[in-house]
Design a protein around this motif. Structure first.
Motif, PDB file in Angstrom:
ATOM      1  N   MET A 141     -36.178  -0.794   0.868  1.00 41.03           N
ATOM      2  CA  MET A 141     -36.194  -0.296  -0.503  1.00 41.03           C
ATOM      3  C   MET A 141     -36.485   1.202  -0.580  1.00 41.03           C
ATOM      4  SD  MET A 141     -39.808  -1.974  -1.833  1.00 41.03           S
ATOM      5  CE  MET A 141     -39.579  -1.322  -3.477  1.00 41.03           C
ATOM      6  N   HIS A 142     -37.155   1.743   0.427  1.00 40.42           N
ATOM      7  CA  HIS A 142     -37.509   3.167   0.392  1.00 40.42           C
ATOM      8  C   HIS A 142     -36.503   4.048   1.140  1.00 40.42           C
ATOM      9  CE1 HIS A 142     -41.252   2.099  -1.501  1.00 40.42           C
ATOM     10  NE2 HIS A 142     -41.610   1.334  -0.472  1.00 40.42           N
ATOM     11  N   VAL A 143     -35.455   3.430   1.691  1.00 38.56           N
ATOM     12  CA  VAL A 143     -34.434   4.221   2.387  1.00 38.56           C
ATOM     13  C   VAL A 143     -33.529   4.888   1.352  1.00 38.56           C
ATOM     14  CG1 VAL A 143     -32.435   4.135   3.932  1.00 38.56           C
ATOM     15  CG2 VAL A 143     -34.467   2.742   4.431  1.00 38.56           C
ATOM     16  N   GLU A 195     -30.628   1.065   7.639  1.00 36.80           N
ATOM     17  CA  GLU A 195     -31.905   1.735   7.911  1.00 36.80           C
ATOM     18  C   GLU A 195     -31.749   3.250   7.962  1.00 36.80           C
ATOM     19  OE1 GLU A 195     -35.768   1.106  10.842  1.00 36.80           O
ATOM     20  OE2 GLU A 195     -33.847   0.195  11.353  1.00 36.80           O
ATOM     21  N   SER A 196     -30.598   3.726   8.444  1.00 40.78           N
ATOM     22  CA  SER A 196     -30.363   5.170   8.560  1.00 40.78           C
ATOM     23  C   SER A 196     -29.725   5.766   7.311  1.00 40.78           C
ATOM     24  CB  SER A 196     -29.474   5.458   9.775  1.00 40.78           C
ATOM     25  OG  SER A 196     -28.177   4.901   9.591  1.00 40.78           O
ATOM     26  N   TYR A 231     -25.586   0.929   2.340  1.00 42.96           N
ATOM     27  CA  TYR A 231     -26.642   0.473   1.458  1.00 42.96           C
ATOM     28  C   TYR A 231     -26.368  -0.967   1.034  1.00 42.96           C
ATOM     29  CZ  TYR A 231     -23.342   1.544  -2.341  1.00 42.96           C
ATOM     30  OH  TYR A 231     -22.243   1.588  -3.158  1.00 42.96           O
ATOM     31  N   MET A 232     -27.455  -1.656   0.709  1.00 44.37           N
ATOM     32  CA  MET A 232     -27.355  -3.053   0.294  1.00 44.37           C
ATOM     33  C   MET A 232     -27.141  -3.149  -1.203  1.00 44.37           C
ATOM     34  SD  MET A 232     -30.264  -5.172   2.386  1.00 44.37           S
ATOM     35  CE  MET A 232     -29.830  -6.691   1.527  1.00 44.37           C
ATOM     36  N   TYR A 288     -35.751 -10.276   1.665  1.00 42.80           N
ATOM     37  CA  TYR A 288     -36.574  -9.693   2.730  1.00 42.80           C
ATOM     38  C   TYR A 288     -36.034  -8.317   3.113  1.00 42.80           C
ATOM     39  CZ  TYR A 288     -38.275  -8.782   7.463  1.00 42.80           C
ATOM     40  OH  TYR A 288     -38.822  -8.177   8.567  1.00 42.80           O
ATOM     41  N   TYR A 289     -34.712  -8.218   3.305  1.00 40.89           N
ATOM     42  CA  TYR A 289     -34.132  -6.939   3.719  1.00 40.89           C
ATOM     43  C   TYR A 289     -34.120  -5.925   2.584  1.00 40.89           C
ATOM     44  CZ  TYR A 289     -32.875  -8.665   8.301  1.00 40.89           C
ATOM     45  OH  TYR A 289     -32.948  -9.138   9.587  1.00 40.89           O
TER      46      TYR A 289
END
Length: 201
Positions: free
Chosen positions: A97-99, A172-173, A177-178, A91-92
């Motif tokens: 994905m666009h960050v 988010e910022s 990164y994941m 989900y996250y």
């Protein structure tokens, strides 16, 4: 912030489970299947049922056949738990994905979902430790000791909640990164567990 939502859902799950307090009682997830809330409710229900399975299997007088049955139930539950954590991470991953990570972005020691996993377990620890403080069949020392432990658990939940919210804000910022690794558990895989694949020959 996700932590207030998660903590509220986890408390609801624990309360819902203890209405019947039965491992095999069917889950009645009140949230839409496509939502994060649905996954959070499911995750904590899995944890709550497993908590009680772990209690049962630790009975010193358990029949060995029953013990084996519960051990295998716990193994299966662990796999479902892991799968659900990975769904939450998916989900996250999709959400962010666009960050575009910053040039100096760092990876975190664990993914958001595995931190949320710990938050779910903490909710269970808090509930059951609080129950210990309410017992009337124990002495005051037991109550005091459990209250001290409860206070620490509550502080730990506050700290972990803050850390999860900060991690997601950083992702988010672009500050972090994941990067998610599948658990690749081997013990349930008949092609990877030597005992299982040897028995097939």
């Amino acid at each position: 912030m996700i932590s207030p939502i998660a903590n509220t859902i986890f408390q609801r799950v624990i309360n819902d489970y203890h209405v019947h307090d039965e491992i095999n009682h069917p889950i009645k997830n009140p949230y839409e299947a496509s939502t994060l809330e649905h996954l959070l409710y499911l995750k904590c229900w899995i944890d709550t049922a497993q908590w009680h399975m772990e209690d049962v299997v630790r009975n010193p007088n358990i029949d060995p056949n029953d013990g084996l049955y519960w051990k295998r139930r716990i193994d299966k539950q662990n796999q479902v738990r892991t799968d659900t954590v990975e769904y939450i991470d998916s989900y996250y991953l999709n959400k962010y994905m666009h960050v575009q990570p910053l040039s100096d972005a760092r990876i975190n020691t664990e993914s958001p979902a595995w931190a949320i996993d710990r938050l779910s377990i903490l909710a269970l620890k808090i509930y059951h430790m609080e129950q210990e403080t309410l017992r009337e069949d124990v002495d005051s020392q037991h109550i005091d000791t459990c209250q001290q432990k409860l206070n620490i658990l509550l502080e730990q939940r506050n700290d972990l909640s803050k850390s999860i919210d900060e991690l997601l804000e950083d992702i988010e910022s672009g500050k972090k990164y994941m990067k998610v690794y599948k658990q690749m558990k081997m013990y349930n895989d008949p092609s990877l567990n030597p005992v299982l694949y040897s028995s097939q020959k």
